[in-house]
Design a protein around this motif. Sequence first.
Motif, PDB file in Angstrom:
ATOM      1  N   PRO A 418       0.800  -1.236   0.000  1.00  0.00           N
ATOM      2  CA  PRO A 418       0.000   0.000   0.000  1.00  0.00           C
ATOM      3  C   PRO A 418       0.824   1.273   0.000  1.00  0.00           C
ATOM      4  O   PRO A 418       0.287   2.356  -0.247  1.00  0.00           O
ATOM      5  CB  PRO A 418      -0.837  -0.133   1.283  1.00  0.00           C
ATOM      6  N   LEU A 419       2.125   1.170   0.251  1.00  0.00           N
ATOM      7  CA  LEU A 419       2.995   2.342   0.186  1.00  0.00           C
ATOM      8  C   LEU A 419       2.921   3.014  -1.179  1.00  0.00           C
ATOM      9  O   LEU A 419       3.164   4.216  -1.304  1.00  0.00           O
ATOM     10  CB  LEU A 419       4.446   1.921   0.476  1.00  0.00           C
ATOM     11  N   HIS A 420       2.557   2.246  -2.207  1.00  0.00           N
ATOM     12  CA  HIS A 420       2.565   2.758  -3.572  1.00  0.00           C
ATOM     13  C   HIS A 420       1.190   3.218  -4.066  1.00  0.00           C
ATOM     14  O   HIS A 420       1.066   3.647  -5.216  1.00  0.00           O
ATOM     15  CB  HIS A 420       3.111   1.682  -4.515  1.00  0.00           C
ATOM     16  N   ILE A 421       0.162   3.161  -3.198  1.00  0.00           N
ATOM     17  CA  ILE A 421      -1.180   3.547  -3.637  1.00  0.00           C
ATOM     18  C   ILE A 421      -1.959   4.299  -2.562  1.00  0.00           C
ATOM     19  O   ILE A 421      -2.787   5.146  -2.873  1.00  0.00           O
ATOM     20  CB  ILE A 421      -1.967   2.289  -4.091  1.00  0.00           C
ATOM     21  N   ASP A 422      -1.689   4.015  -1.300  1.00  0.00           N
ATOM     22  CA  ASP A 422      -2.484   4.545  -0.187  1.00  0.00           C
ATOM     23  C   ASP A 422      -1.801   5.781   0.402  1.00  0.00           C
ATOM     24  O   ASP A 422      -0.721   5.668   0.992  1.00  0.00           O
ATOM     25  CB  ASP A 422      -2.646   3.463   0.879  1.00  0.00           C
ATOM     26  N   PRO A 423      -2.373   6.976   0.242  1.00  0.00           N
ATOM     27  CA  PRO A 423      -1.736   8.190   0.776  1.00  0.00           C
ATOM     28  C   PRO A 423      -1.491   8.130   2.284  1.00  0.00           C
ATOM     29  O   PRO A 423      -0.471   8.631   2.769  1.00  0.00           O
ATOM     30  CB  PRO A 423      -2.738   9.297   0.424  1.00  0.00           C
ATOM     31  N   MET A 424      -2.422   7.525   3.037  1.00  0.00           N
ATOM     32  CA  MET A 424      -2.244   7.453   4.488  1.00  0.00           C
ATOM     33  C   MET A 424      -1.084   6.529   4.843  1.00  0.00           C
ATOM     34  O   MET A 424      -0.300   6.806   5.748  1.00  0.00           O
ATOM     35  CB  MET A 424      -3.539   6.986   5.150  1.00  0.00           C
ATOM     36  N   PHE A 425      -0.964   5.401   4.133  1.00  0.00           N
ATOM     37  CA  PHE A 425       0.139   4.479   4.384  1.00  0.00           C
ATOM     38  C   PHE A 425       1.470   5.148   4.031  1.00  0.00           C
ATOM     39  O   PHE A 425       2.455   5.019   4.767  1.00  0.00           O
ATOM     40  CB  PHE A 425      -0.051   3.206   3.560  1.00  0.00           C
ATOM     41  N   ALA A 426       1.483   5.869   2.904  1.00  0.00           N
ATOM     42  CA  ALA A 426       2.703   6.569   2.501  1.00  0.00           C
ATOM     43  C   ALA A 426       3.083   7.625   3.524  1.00  0.00           C
ATOM     44  O   ALA A 426       4.257   7.795   3.866  1.00  0.00           O
ATOM     45  CB  ALA A 426       2.511   7.197   1.120  1.00  0.00           C
ATOM     46  N   SER A 427       2.086   8.332   4.036  1.00  0.00           N
ATOM     47  CA  SER A 427       2.341   9.358   5.047  1.00  0.00           C
ATOM     48  C   SER A 427       2.930   8.746   6.306  1.00  0.00           C
ATOM     49  O   SER A 427       3.868   9.288   6.901  1.00  0.00           O
ATOM     50  CB  SER A 427       1.047  10.102   5.376  1.00  0.00           C
ATOM     51  N   ALA A 428       2.403   7.578   6.706  1.00  0.00           N
ATOM     52  CA  ALA A 428       2.938   6.896   7.889  1.00  0.00           C
ATOM     53  C   ALA A 428       4.376   6.463   7.670  1.00  0.00           C
ATOM     54  O   ALA A 428       5.152   6.352   8.621  1.00  0.00           O
ATOM     55  CB  ALA A 428       2.064   5.683   8.218  1.00  0.00           C
ATOM     56  N   GLY A 429       4.748   6.244   6.399  1.00  0.00           N
ATOM     57  CA  GLY A 429       6.117   5.865   6.080  1.00  0.00           C
ATOM     58  C   GLY A 429       7.042   7.047   5.872  1.00  0.00           C
ATOM     59  O   GLY A 429       8.212   6.872   5.542  1.00  0.00           O
ATOM     60  N   GLY A 430       6.517   8.258   6.043  1.00  0.00           N
ATOM     61  CA  GLY A 430       7.348   9.446   5.929  1.00  0.00           C
ATOM     62  C   GLY A 430       7.367  10.082   4.552  1.00  0.00           C
ATOM     63  O   GLY A 430       8.185  10.964   4.286  1.00  0.00           O
ATOM     64  N   PHE A 431       6.456   9.661   3.659  1.00  0.00           N
ATOM     65  CA  PHE A 431       6.410  10.225   2.306  1.00  0.00           C
ATOM     66  C   PHE A 431       5.187  11.124   2.160  1.00  0.00           C
ATOM     67  O   PHE A 431       4.135  10.851   2.734  1.00  0.00           O
ATOM     68  CB  PHE A 431       6.363   9.107   1.261  1.00  0.00           C
ATOM     69  N   SER A 432       5.330  12.173   1.377  1.00  0.00           N
ATOM     70  CA  SER A 432       4.219  13.110   1.207  1.00  0.00           C
ATOM     71  C   SER A 432       3.106  12.528   0.350  1.00  0.00           C
ATOM     72  O   SER A 432       1.962  12.996   0.413  1.00  0.00           O
ATOM     73  CB  SER A 432       4.731  14.410   0.576  1.00  0.00           C
ATOM     74  N   SER A 433       3.429  11.519  -0.455  1.00  0.00           N
ATOM     75  CA  SER A 433       2.433  10.859  -1.307  1.00  0.00           C
ATOM     76  C   SER A 433       2.972   9.485  -1.668  1.00  0.00           C
ATOM     77  O   SER A 433       4.157   9.203  -1.454  1.00  0.00           O
ATOM     78  CB  SER A 433       2.172  11.692  -2.564  1.00  0.00           C
ATOM     79  N   PRO A 434       2.134   8.598  -2.212  1.00  0.00           N
ATOM     80  CA  PRO A 434       2.620   7.264  -2.621  1.00  0.00           C
ATOM     81  C   PRO A 434       3.783   7.380  -3.604  1.00  0.00           C
ATOM     82  O   PRO A 434       3.843   8.300  -4.420  1.00  0.00           O
ATOM     83  CB  PRO A 434       1.388   6.630  -3.277  1.00  0.00           C
ATOM     84  N   ILE A 435       4.703   6.429  -3.521  1.00  0.00           N
ATOM     85  CA  ILE A 435       5.905   6.463  -4.351  1.00  0.00           C
ATOM     86  C   ILE A 435       5.897   5.316  -5.357  1.00  0.00           C
ATOM     87  O   ILE A 435       5.179   4.336  -5.209  1.00  0.00           O
ATOM     88  CB  ILE A 435       7.185   6.397  -3.491  1.00  0.00           C
ATOM     89  N   LEU A 436       6.714   5.461  -6.384  1.00  0.00           N
ATOM     90  CA  LEU A 436       6.833   4.447  -7.417  1.00  0.00           C
ATOM     91  C   LEU A 436       7.678   3.280  -6.912  1.00  0.00           C
ATOM     92  O   LEU A 436       8.621   3.461  -6.128  1.00  0.00           O
ATOM     93  CB  LEU A 436       7.481   5.061  -8.658  1.00  0.00           C
ATOM     94  N   HIS A 437       7.348   2.082  -7.346  1.00  0.00           N
ATOM     95  CA  HIS A 437       8.126   0.896  -7.004  1.00  0.00           C
ATOM     96  C   HIS A 437       9.550   1.048  -7.563  1.00  0.00           C
ATOM     97  O   HIS A 437       9.738   1.498  -8.703  1.00  0.00           O
ATOM     98  CB  HIS A 437       7.508  -0.359  -7.607  1.00  0.00           C
TER      99      HIS A 437
END
Length: 614
Positions: A418-437
């Motif tokens: 979900p790091l690559h599609i879910d904005p909330m998951f990406a935010s929890a991982g320290g990214f401003s938005s989902p990132i590319l694989h």
Amino acid sequence: YNKLQELYSNLDIVINNAGILRDKSFGKLSQKDWDLVHAVHLRGSFIVTKAAWPYFQQQKYGRIIMTTSPAGIYGNFGQTNYGSAKLGLVGLSNTLAVEGAKYNIKCNSIAPVAASRLTEDIFPENFMDYFKPSYVAPLVVWLSHESCPETGGVYETAGGYIGKYRWQRSNGKVFAPPNTLTPEAVRDYWPQITDMNKANSFNSFQEHTLSLVNTIKEISEENNIGEVSTTSVTNSYTIDDTILYALSVGLSTREPKHLNFLYECNDEYSVIPSFGAVIGLKAFSESNVLHDALKAHNISGDMTKLIHGEQYLELVKPIPSFATLTSVPKIIDVLDKGSGALLIIGIETFDENQSLVFYNQMSLFMVGSGNFGGKRMSNDTNIKPIVSAPNRQPDAIVSEKTSIDQAAIYRLCGDKNPLHIDPMFASAGGFSSPILHGLCTMGFAMRHVLREFAGYDVKNFRAIKARFVGPVTPGQTIETQMWREGNRIYFQSFIKETGKQVISGAYVDLIEVQVRNHNTENNFQNSKNDNDFILSSSLASNINDITIDELAKDCLKENTENVIRYVCAPYGGNDGQSGGGDGQSSRIDKIFGGWLSVRINDHKELVPIIKTVY
């Protein structure tokens, strides 16, 4: 929101503290009293916070305090309406903490015990001095302060005491296989299910979910029930899967040669070589090799902190367009890097005739899992090292803009983190938005090399090695710089908009090099409308010494199937000004190449001499 704009020019803090009581035992509680308490406590907090939210988002700053209660956390007789509303506020607060992270909005809950009109009939009179509201205020001030890092927490305060709550989950019991789970089994294993001696506490929904998956696998292993074989994993794929992968790494019908990978009826249909990395990663994720390695080396691993550091792929023969392949993952080495554990995994993949098709090697770094007493360096010569690019100007540069939906498409190939599609998951991982694989970025870069130095002929591909050093946000442009040294193409990739490097130490080994004859920089862009011209060129060694007529003859030799349009600027005189004439015999000062879409109106400096060649 509009009312707030009228009242305040600036807003930084919201404290939701309004409340009422309508205490009655559940049997005597009316729906009116239920709705009234929820309307004030829960809905009231929602409405006030909803109005302030656009302020906080716009200014990228905000502090929110929710007022919950021990009656919601533990329950209290006669307060079903009050307790459920108060615990609902905790859920509201925790979710706002996740959604607000990328906007620097922090949200916490307090569970105060304080003397007020709501509690004056509860405490003995001599206790009232211990529960003054002023003893709650310092905690609220700190949680509202700009330097406070806390978010998503629940804190109790009363009479000079402050403490933090946390949820815990027991280690539990896995019933494996699942058909052994019966009401009688639950009864018999109840002491183990409820044993809190090995309780776990989590900081996020994602951390909880990943831990649950790991717990199921770990306890299944302890009960000698392996979900998958640790020796081999078999996967099947269809021709549609290979086409989907080609689309996911940027191939498009805009470039005719891409049909070799997008149209199954094409005589030269082929599979992009980097598809082999997808098969390898899937086989690894479905095996137990990571769990076995962590267990063998007594490493306490957090799966949320596992990073894909490097990737190597070597093809023994072209990948079939559809097949059933068997992969054998194994641990090559495990290294103790102090700050984390480095695991090197090798994966051999065979066809149905037990013939080796390709080999993957991955380096995975588990942050925070170091200092387990392992060796720091490896002597294994099978580990593929990274390389340094030559210290000179690149021989070719390709820039290609990714789609805003690039990660959404790529995840359909199997990596559904979900790091690559879910904005909330990406935010929890320290990214401003989902990132590319990372493997998607590598797929783009590998295509650039195939385009420039292999004529898109997959039979020329031997191997690729890359280190992932930064993420790409979907919609950004990947720029790949390439150097040729014999049959090895060194490359590194950057985000063109920011200049940040995303791939380093990389190379592609080719069996035969076919150098594309053009300028060192090419750009892929979507055509804006029907007035745009698709431009392609085969450039001569000295571009200023070729005429339009000569260019046409050259194109007739190499492009007999396609209509090719050119936009050229006449070669200028000694003063650098553009020449005149009808342009047919003018020398070329500039040719835009590489299937570049350009709006003529955006290039006023060009003299639009258009030559159409059949």
